[in-house]
Design a protein around this motif. Structure first.
Motif, mmCIF file in Angstrom:
data_model
loop_
_atom_site.group_PDB
_atom_site.id
_atom_site.type_symbol
_atom_site.label_atom_id
_atom_site.label_comp_id
_atom_site.label_asym_id
_atom_site.label_seq_id
_atom_site.Cartn_x
_atom_site.Cartn_y
_atom_site.Cartn_z
ATOM 1 N N ALA A 148 0.830 -1.205 0.000
ATOM 2 C CA ALA A 148 0.000 0.000 0.000
ATOM 3 C C ALA A 148 0.865 1.256 0.000
ATOM 4 N N VAL A 149 1.996 1.208 0.698
ATOM 5 C CA VAL A 149 2.925 2.340 0.704
ATOM 6 C C VAL A 149 3.688 2.408 -0.613
ATOM 7 N N ALA A 150 4.176 1.260 -1.079
ATOM 8 C CA ALA A 150 5.019 1.236 -2.275
ATOM 9 C C ALA A 150 4.267 1.673 -3.526
ATOM 10 N N HIS A 151 2.961 1.430 -3.573
ATOM 11 C CA HIS A 151 2.189 1.738 -4.777
ATOM 12 C C HIS A 151 1.372 3.019 -4.636
ATOM 13 N N ALA A 152 1.781 3.861 -3.686
ATOM 14 C CA ALA A 152 1.176 5.185 -3.524
ATOM 15 C C ALA A 152 2.255 6.240 -3.748
ATOM 16 N N PRO A 153 1.854 7.450 -4.181
ATOM 17 C CA PRO A 153 2.843 8.519 -4.360
ATOM 18 C C PRO A 153 3.577 8.799 -3.049
ATOM 19 N N PHE A 159 7.926 1.047 -8.326
ATOM 20 C CA PHE A 159 7.519 -0.344 -8.111
ATOM 21 C C PHE A 159 6.520 -0.861 -9.141
ATOM 22 N N ALA A 160 6.272 -0.085 -10.187
ATOM 23 C CA ALA A 160 5.336 -0.523 -11.225
ATOM 24 C C ALA A 160 5.828 -1.815 -11.870
ATOM 25 N N GLY A 161 5.012 -2.863 -11.792
ATOM 26 C CA GLY A 161 5.348 -4.136 -12.418
ATOM 27 C C GLY A 161 6.362 -4.979 -11.676
ATOM 28 N N TRP A 162 6.818 -4.517 -10.526
ATOM 29 C CA TRP A 162 7.845 -5.253 -9.769
ATOM 30 C C TRP A 162 7.178 -6.194 -8.783
ATOM 31 N N GLU A 163 7.597 -7.457 -8.769
ATOM 32 C CA GLU A 163 6.974 -8.458 -7.906
ATOM 33 C C GLU A 163 7.858 -8.882 -6.747
ATOM 34 N N GLY A 164 9.082 -8.387 -6.697
ATOM 35 C CA GLY A 164 9.961 -8.741 -5.587
ATOM 36 C C GLY A 164 10.772 -9.991 -5.867
ATOM 37 N N PRO A 165 11.799 -10.231 -5.049
ATOM 38 C CA PRO A 165 12.745 -11.314 -5.316
ATOM 39 C C PRO A 165 12.477 -12.611 -4.559
ATOM 40 N N TRP A 166 11.374 -12.701 -3.814
ATOM 41 C CA TRP A 166 11.215 -13.814 -2.881
ATOM 42 C C TRP A 166 10.653 -15.058 -3.552
ATOM 43 N N ASN A 167 10.959 -16.193 -2.954
ATOM 44 C CA ASN A 167 10.392 -17.472 -3.380
ATOM 45 C C ASN A 167 9.941 -18.208 -2.125
#
Length: 251
Positions: A148-153, A159-167
């Motif tokens: 919610a923080v990352a995808h707000a101004p 972070f547009a289109g970024w899904e992160g590095p985790w598995n």
């Protein structure tokens, strides 16, 4: 494997949670004291030191993908211990080990099929893999607040289109992958471990948000951490650990 470097000094200070988990995992690895053991993702060497103490007639090999972590581990461990920067997904030790121990690392590696093949290849026949990492459902609640923080101004563009590095894999999928890689006596299970770090912002910045902060302009990073900490307050991280026990066949 993810290639970012870590703030080793801060991680060494704030990682009591991971250290405590690692001590519990290490209790599952029974050692006679004369083995060669690989610490796969040794971090700053806190757990590696404990392993060293349990190998009075054996040897420890400690590897990590972060140069700063390896530098800290070299300062922590016996000078004679082999400590190297290494990508676990391309692991090639040049010698076989009796056991592979890993704590809070394997979820950073995207291709677990290939990873388990490399770990199996590192083991002598009969050797054991004992590990714990983030598993299915790990930090789901926290990541909702973080997203919610990352995808707000003003951060959304980073972070547009970024899904992160985790598995964060399931126990069932991990069992199948280990068997396919040639392991036997495979046991995998999930374990919820919610925690509240003593230093919330330092813990978040160092342990949880490192990859996010790489995408945020440097002059906005402190603000990003503050926003996430505020959104998640009071901070309780909904960790779920994936435990792994497996053995390479003796023949």
């Amino acid at each position: 494997m993810t290639t970012r470097d870590w703030d080793a000094a801060t991680y060494h200070r704030v990682s009591d949670i991971q250290f405590g988990w690692g001590l519990e995992v290490l209790e599952r690895l029974q050692l006679a004291g004369d083995e060669t053991v690989l610490d796969a993702g040794c971090g700053t060497g806190r757990l590696s030191t404990v392993i060293e103490q349990r190998l009075p007639r054996g040897r420890l090999i400690a590897v990590d993908g972060s140069p700063s972590m390896v530098e800290q581990a070299r300062a922590t461990l016996d000078p004679a211990t082999r400590v190297e920067v290494a990508d676990l997904s391309e692991l090639a030790l040049g010698e076989a080990v009796d056991a592979v121990f890993s704590n809070a690392v394997l979820h950073w590696i995207g291709d677990h099929d290939h990873l388990f093949e490399r770990l199996a290849a590192a083991l002598r026949p009969g050797g054991r893999l004992v590990a714990q990492c983030g598993g299915e459902g790990n930090l789901d609640g926290f990541h909702e607040k973080l997203d919610a923080v990352a995808h707000a101004p003003p951060f959304d563009g980073a972070f547009a289109g970024w899904e992160g590095p985790w598995n964060f894999a399931s126990a069932e999928a991990t069992t199948k992958r280990l068997l396919a890689a040639g392991f036997e006596q495979v046991e995998c299970w999930l374990e919820p471990r919610p925690v509240s770090p003593a230093e919330p912002e330092a813990f978040l910045a160092t342990v949880c948000l490192g990859h996010h902060l790489e995408r945020v302009p440097e002059d906005q990073r402190a603000r990003f951490v503050e926003r996430v900490a505020s959104a998640a307050a009071p901070l309780e991280l909904d960790y779920v650990r994936l435990n792994i026990d497996a053995r390479r066949p003796r023949a």
